[in-house]
Design a protein around this motif. Structure first.
Motif, PDB file in Angstrom:
ATOM      1  N   ALA A 178       0.817  -1.217   0.000  1.00  0.00           N
ATOM      2  CA  ALA A 178       0.000   0.000   0.000  1.00  0.00           C
ATOM      3  C   ALA A 178       0.846   1.261   0.000  1.00  0.00           C
ATOM      4  CB  ALA A 178      -0.897  -0.006   1.229  1.00  0.00           C
ATOM      5  N   GLN A 179       0.333   2.267  -0.688  1.00  0.00           N
ATOM      6  CA  GLN A 179       1.023   3.564  -0.740  1.00  0.00           C
ATOM      7  C   GLN A 179       0.016   4.678  -0.453  1.00  0.00           C
ATOM      8  OE1 GLN A 179       2.626   4.935  -4.666  1.00  0.00           O
ATOM      9  NE2 GLN A 179       4.596   4.791  -3.622  1.00  0.00           N
ATOM     10  N   ARG A 180       0.498   5.677   0.285  1.00  0.00           N
ATOM     11  CA  ARG A 180      -0.373   6.827   0.584  1.00  0.00           C
ATOM     12  C   ARG A 180      -0.676   7.618  -0.674  1.00  0.00           C
ATOM     13  NH1 ARG A 180      -0.708   8.875   5.902  1.00  0.00           N
ATOM     14  NH2 ARG A 180       0.635   7.665   7.271  1.00  0.00           N
ATOM     15  N   ARG A 181      -1.890   8.206  -0.674  1.00  0.00           N
ATOM     16  CA  ARG A 181      -2.240   9.094  -1.784  1.00  0.00           C
ATOM     17  C   ARG A 181      -2.563  10.446  -1.187  1.00  0.00           C
ATOM     18  NH1 ARG A 181      -6.589   5.372  -4.907  1.00  0.00           N
ATOM     19  NH2 ARG A 181      -7.166   5.002  -2.756  1.00  0.00           N
ATOM     20  N   ASN A 182      -2.025  11.506  -1.774  1.00  0.00           N
ATOM     21  CA  ASN A 182      -2.287  12.841  -1.246  1.00  0.00           C
ATOM     22  C   ASN A 182      -3.772  13.154  -1.277  1.00  0.00           C
ATOM     23  OD1 ASN A 182       0.254  13.528  -0.513  1.00  0.00           O
ATOM     24  ND2 ASN A 182       0.778  14.429  -2.495  1.00  0.00           N
ATOM     25  N   GLY A 183      -4.280  13.607  -0.138  1.00  0.00           N
ATOM     26  CA  GLY A 183      -5.670  14.050  -0.084  1.00  0.00           C
ATOM     27  C   GLY A 183      -6.701  12.932  -0.100  1.00  0.00           C
ATOM     28  N   GLU A 184      -6.251  11.687  -0.061  1.00  0.00           N
ATOM     29  CA  GLU A 184      -7.214  10.578  -0.075  1.00  0.00           C
ATOM     30  C   GLU A 184      -7.208   9.900   1.299  1.00  0.00           C
ATOM     31  OE1 GLU A 184      -9.042   9.107  -2.644  1.00  0.00           O
ATOM     32  OE2 GLU A 184      -8.482  10.618  -4.158  1.00  0.00           O
ATOM     33  N   PRO A 185      -8.372   9.479   1.758  1.00  0.00           N
ATOM     34  CA  PRO A 185      -8.402   8.854   3.075  1.00  0.00           C
ATOM     35  C   PRO A 185      -7.805   7.447   3.087  1.00  0.00           C
ATOM     36  CG  PRO A 185     -10.601   8.850   2.085  1.00  0.00           C
ATOM     37  CD  PRO A 185      -9.700   9.605   1.150  1.00  0.00           C
ATOM     38  N   PHE A 207      -1.029  -1.589  -4.551  1.00  0.00           N
ATOM     39  CA  PHE A 207      -0.190  -1.865  -5.724  1.00  0.00           C
ATOM     40  C   PHE A 207       0.004  -3.372  -5.860  1.00  0.00           C
ATOM     41  CE2 PHE A 207       1.743   2.035  -7.503  1.00  0.00           C
ATOM     42  CZ  PHE A 207       1.098   2.955  -6.701  1.00  0.00           C
ATOM     43  N   THR A 208       0.177  -3.827  -7.084  1.00  0.00           N
ATOM     44  CA  THR A 208       0.437  -5.256  -7.311  1.00  0.00           C
ATOM     45  C   THR A 208       1.750  -5.397  -8.096  1.00  0.00           C
ATOM     46  OG1 THR A 208      -0.845  -5.232  -9.352  1.00  0.00           O
ATOM     47  CG2 THR A 208      -2.016  -5.863  -7.324  1.00  0.00           C
ATOM     48  N   THR A 235      -3.378   0.115  -8.570  1.00  0.00           N
ATOM     49  CA  THR A 235      -4.720  -0.414  -8.827  1.00  0.00           C
ATOM     50  C   THR A 235      -5.753   0.591  -8.326  1.00  0.00           C
ATOM     51  OG1 THR A 235      -5.103  -1.436  -6.675  1.00  0.00           O
ATOM     52  CG2 THR A 235      -3.828  -2.728  -8.254  1.00  0.00           C
ATOM     53  N   GLU A 236      -6.999   0.270  -8.571  1.00  0.00           N
ATOM     54  CA  GLU A 236      -8.104   1.104  -8.110  1.00  0.00           C
ATOM     55  C   GLU A 236      -8.458   0.803  -6.657  1.00  0.00           C
ATOM     56  OE1 GLU A 236      -9.744   3.444 -10.095  1.00  0.00           O
ATOM     57  OE2 GLU A 236      -7.878   3.009 -11.179  1.00  0.00           O
ATOM     58  N   PHE A 237      -7.833  -0.225  -6.090  1.00  0.00           N
ATOM     59  CA  PHE A 237      -8.234  -0.675  -4.754  1.00  0.00           C
ATOM     60  C   PHE A 237      -7.683   0.238  -3.661  1.00  0.00           C
ATOM     61  CE2 PHE A 237      -9.493  -5.380  -5.067  1.00  0.00           C
ATOM     62  CZ  PHE A 237      -9.873  -5.268  -6.393  1.00  0.00           C
ATOM     63  N   GLY A 238      -8.502   0.489  -2.652  1.00  0.00           N
ATOM     64  CA  GLY A 238      -8.034   1.149  -1.435  1.00  0.00           C
ATOM     65  C   GLY A 238      -7.616   0.070  -0.444  1.00  0.00           C
TER      66      GLY A 238
END
Lengths: 219, 255
Positions: B131-138, B143-144, B151-154
């Motif tokens: 997993a990687q942080r995304r700016n401004g996203e909760p 990643f795969t 990916t689109e997955f949270g």
């Protein structure tokens, strides 16, 4: 040694080879088998199992083994049952539709979902990892397979369902995980462990060695 | 009482451990069985072997690795990397692995988790999430393919869904923290452990003993994983366990 016949009952479960390897390291020369004849003629048997209740019971039923195992258990010869192998000794399981072998009285139920432990943290299910095992008998009165194992030795557990014996005398050891989990059973010649001796390092190998030693002496 | 697990992770390429232990005198630092034995004696509670072999034709070497290791070392073994199907998982379990982790193939087809759990039981299905942080996203982004493909997955949602589908454990790696040695991503771990009741392995970012304890105390993890830190001898497993014990986290003593 050569005429001592030890059968590992092949339940189709994935850990069968780990059990076989551990028994070999502990000094045994087992045959992994699905043959009713081989099991019936063995001096001692091991019933391993991981996975799901119905998958393992289905395998046994397809091979017409439930009666063979019940007769073996009744015969008084040493029988060691591991993890799901211990759970299917009981009458029924919440994990599936198929009844267990009914050799021991009681049932198998899931750890309660979203329950809390004594310190208020969420109870993790599966119960996974190394936990202390507390024997209910003092060392002298224990089954030979457990003799000399220090109280609160760590063994490796991984399970989501646990056994509830109807006869409290069948429970040989417990481990704390929200409740006092049934960690081992002893009923006459039948020994069961909820933990995996084949994944519990030196202490686990010791249980296989002690079981083998006992089985050879009682042959 | 149930103890918190300390887990070294070994990368295997073509049947050999890469980045093998470099600080002790081991005859062959690339031999998986020898390293497994070393870490067992160091007090590892489990081992994770990650197959990084690029070509799928050569994946069978991993089955041999698992066979050999499990004949000598009797602690739980998790194998991951390149697991695409129920049959792949079955082969690893049969070879002696206790658990098998799925990552890319489970994202591509989440039913794989359900299918494997039904066949082998949840207890041996580990969902690995990078997993990687995304700016401004909760939520963190999943990643795969070894972190190469977004990916689109949270991550939090995927963790919850994975557990619902039958994964018995989550191995969560923070791509931001990985290799930085500045500590695990506690926020990521906590966001997941608050919502999921299956055990959680923290991965990525450990640099000192306090980080391991923080992942458990503050992140709600049940197990802590590290690679280079152990392989280079920066920390020994005994150091990590001694600190955890000091701050009141139960650990299995090194025998």
């Amino acid at each position: 040694m050569s005429e001592f016949r030890l059968a590992i009952i092949n339940t189709g479960a994935a850990n069968i080879h780990s059990v076989e390897k551990a028994v070999r390291v502990a000094g045994g020369d087992p045959v992994v088998t699905t043959s009713a004849d081989v099991i019936s003629n063995a001096h001692a048997a091991i019933l391993p199992g991981v996975g799901a209740n119905d998958a393992v019971m289905r395998q046994l039923i397809d091979r017409e083994l439930p009666d063979t195992i019940r007769e073996f258990a009744d015969s008084g010869r040493p029988l060691l049952c591991v993890c799901l192998g211990m759970q299917i000794l009981f009458e029924s399981s919440e994990e599936g539709e198929l009844p267990g072998l009914g050799i021991l009285r009681g049932d198998v139920v899931r750890f309660p979902v979203d329950s809390k432990t004594a310190d208020g943290t969420r109870l993790k299910v599966p119960h996974m990892g190394w936990n202390t095992v507390h024997f209910l008998d003092d060392e002298v009165a224990r089954h030979p397979a457990f003799e000399g194992i220090p109280q609160d030795t760590f063994f490796y557990f991984v399970h989501s369902y646990h056994c509830r014996a109807k006869d409290p005398g069948d429970v040989a050891a417990t481990s704390p995980h929200g409740i006092e989990v049934c960690a081992a059973v002893v009923h006459d010649n039948i020994v069961g462990t909820q933990f995996h001796p084949e994944k519990s390092g030196r202490s686990g190998l010791e249980i296989y060695a002690k079981f083998l030693d006992f089985a050879q002496r009682t042959k | 009482m149930l103890t918190n697990r300390v887990i070294p992770c070994l990368d295997v390429d073509l049947g050999r451990v890469v980045k093998g232990v470099s600080f002790v005198d081991i005859r062959d630092a690339g031999d998986p069985a020898e390293l497994a034995d070393f870490y067992n004696s160091e007090g590892a509670d489990e081992l994770v072997f990650l197959d990084i072999t690029a070509s799928s034709d050569e994946r069978n070497t991993m089955v041999d690795v698992v066979e050999r290791v499990s004949a000598e070392v009797f602690i739980p073994l998790t194998v991951g990397g390149g697991i695409r199907s129920r049959d792949d998982m079955g082969r690893m379990l049969e070879a002696g692995a206790e658990k098998v982790s799925v990552n890319s193939a489970a994202v591509a087809d989440p039913a794989l988790i359900e299918d494997c759990a039904r066949e082998f039981g949840s207890q041996c299905v580990v969902l690995a999430i990078d997993a990687q942080r995304r700016n401004g996203e909760p939520d963190w982004q999943v990643f795969t393919h070894g972190g190469r493909r977004g990916t689109e997955f949270g991550a939090i949602k995927w963790a919850i869904r994975g557990a619902e589908l039958g994964a018995g454990e989550l191995l969560v790696t923070s791509m931001d923290a990985d290799g930085q040695q500045t500590g695990y991503d506690i926020e990521l771990l906590k966001s997941i452990s608050d919502q999921v009741s299956v055990p959680l392995i923290a991965s990525g970012g450990a640099g000192k003993v306090e980080h391991f304890a923080d992942a458990i105390k503050d992140g709600g993890a049940d197990a802590v994983l590290a690679a280079s830190l152990f392989h280079y001898g920066t920390l020994r497993i005994a150091d990590v366990k001694a600190h955890m014990d000091e701050v009141g986290l139960p650990v299995r003593p090194v025998d």
